[in-house]
Each structure stands twice: as structure tokens, then as C-alpha cells.
Design a protein around this motif. Structure first.
Motif, short mmCIF file in Angstrom:
data_model
loop_
_atom_site.label_atom_id
_atom_site.label_comp_id
_atom_site.label_asym_id
_atom_site.label_seq_id
_atom_site.Cartn_x
_atom_site.Cartn_y
_atom_site.Cartn_z
N PHE A 145 -9.50 3.99 -1.15
CA PHE A 145 -8.57 3.93 -2.26
C PHE A 145 -7.51 2.85 -2.04
O PHE A 145 -7.04 2.22 -3.00
CB PHE A 145 -7.90 5.28 -2.49
N TRP A 146 -7.13 2.61 -0.78
CA TRP A 146 -6.18 1.56 -0.46
C TRP A 146 -6.77 0.19 -0.82
O TRP A 146 -6.10 -0.66 -1.42
CB TRP A 146 -5.82 1.63 1.02
N LEU A 147 -8.03 -0.02 -0.47
CA LEU A 147 -8.69 -1.29 -0.80
C LEU A 147 -8.78 -1.47 -2.32
O LEU A 147 -8.56 -2.57 -2.84
CB LEU A 147 -10.08 -1.35 -0.18
N ASP A 148 -9.10 -0.40 -3.03
CA ASP A 148 -9.19 -0.47 -4.49
C ASP A 148 -7.82 -0.78 -5.10
O ASP A 148 -7.70 -1.63 -5.99
CB ASP A 148 -9.72 0.86 -5.04
N ALA A 149 -6.78 -0.11 -4.60
CA ALA A 149 -5.43 -0.37 -5.12
C ALA A 149 -4.99 -1.80 -4.80
O ALA A 149 -4.37 -2.46 -5.63
CB ALA A 149 -4.44 0.63 -4.55
N TRP A 150 -5.31 -2.27 -3.61
CA TRP A 150 -4.96 -3.64 -3.22
C TRP A 150 -5.63 -4.64 -4.16
O TRP A 150 -5.03 -5.61 -4.61
CB TRP A 150 -5.37 -3.88 -1.78
#
Length: 170
Positions: free
Chosen positions: A114-119
Motif C-alpha cells: 500500500f505504501w508503494l501504491d500511495a507513493w
């Protein structure tokens, strides 16, 4: 109207178009965040000011931030419980480390995805992305990340609604 927008940073203009408080999202913190105020008031300023807006905001950005926020607090709790189980394993006969390790591992992998997606969706700079990752590996960092992400997601929704209504021309 121009004086009213300039006097309070554009917040009165947003409240005037969306009602007193659209879906309970305008609060003092979200409405006064610097990049949001810059986005709202930039239509009366030069186009270069608009380029300084921190991230393009829309509903998919808000969704990505919400997903990351929803997993950050449980990941922090699981990390703290894993540390507690580790201490209990060494001081008593209680051994829940394998179970809590698995739970924490799954939550951490979900957080990273989810962090990669948000980034990707928010177009964070390297410092901001690194901050959210570092917060995920600190024992209580997930709680701080949750708080920061909530503010950012609220401001993202407000800015997306302002764009949809044509208040912000970007």
C-alpha cells in the motif's frame, strides 16, 4: 469575493461553494495546510504558483492514502505485540512469537504494498516516501503515520471536490 478569498486563504470560498462543512471534512488543520491553501488561492496568482502544489489530488489518491492509513495502525499494534511476545518468550514459558511473527509479517507486507501504491499515486518526493517507510519499521511509527495520512487524505478529498466544482483550475 477576491478580498474574502485572500483574507482567509480561500477557505471561505470553499465553504461557500460546498456548504458549511462538506461531509465534515473541513477542519482547522486540513483547511489551513499550506499546500491546500496554495492550491485554492493559486487561481488568482500566477501559473508558476500552481506548479508548487505538492501532489496532484483526486479520489484515487485519497483512496490510496486511506488504504495505507487503515493498515498502518494494525501494523504498529502487531509490531508492539510481537515485541511483547518476544519478551514473554524469554522471561516465561509463553511462546506466541511464531503466531505474532506471521501476523506482523503479513501486515508489514500489506503496508509496503500500500505504501508503494500511495507513493505512485501521490507522487511523493523521496523524503516523504522514506519518512512513511521509516515510520513503518519503528515500534510506534505506524500511529504517527496514521495521523499524518489522515490529515493528508482529508485535504486530498477537499481539494478533489474543489477541482470538480471548478474552484481550483488545475
Amino acid at each position: 469575493m477576491g478580498d474574502r478569498r485572500e483574507a482567509d486563504g480561500g477557505v471561505a470560498d470553499i465553504r461557500g461553494r460546498f456548504g458549511a462543512d462538506p461531509a465534515g471534512l473541513i477542519n482547522s488543520r486540513a483547511a489551513t495546510m499550506g499546500w491546500f491553501v496554495n492550491a485554492v488561492t493559486s487561481r488568482s496568482r500566477s501559473a508558476t504558483r500552481l506548479q508548487k502544489v505538492r501532489a496532484p489530488v483526486d479520489m484515487t489518491t485519497a483512496s490510496a492514502l486511506r488504504r495505507l492509513r487503515l493498515v498502518s495502525a494494525p501494523e504498529a499494534v502487531s509490531f508492539l505485540l510481537l515485541l511483547l511476545c518476544s519478551v514473554l518468550k524469554r522471561t516465561t514459558d509463553f511462546n506466541a512469537v511464531p503466531v505474532m511473527g506471521a501476523v506482523h509479517g503479513v501486515l508489514f507486507v500489506i503496508y509496503v504494498l500500500f505504501w508503494l501504491d500511495a507513493w505512485n499515486k501521490t507522487k511523493w518526493g523521496l523524503k516523504t516516501a522514506a519518512l512513511y517507510f521509516v515510520l513503518s519499521v519503528l515500534p510506534t511509527g505506524g500511529f504517527f503515520a496514521d495521523r499524518m495520512l489522515r490529515r493528508e487524505a482529508e485535504a486530498s478529498v477537499i481539494a478533489a471536490r474543489a477541482r470538480k466544482e471548478g474552484v481550483v483550475n488545475a
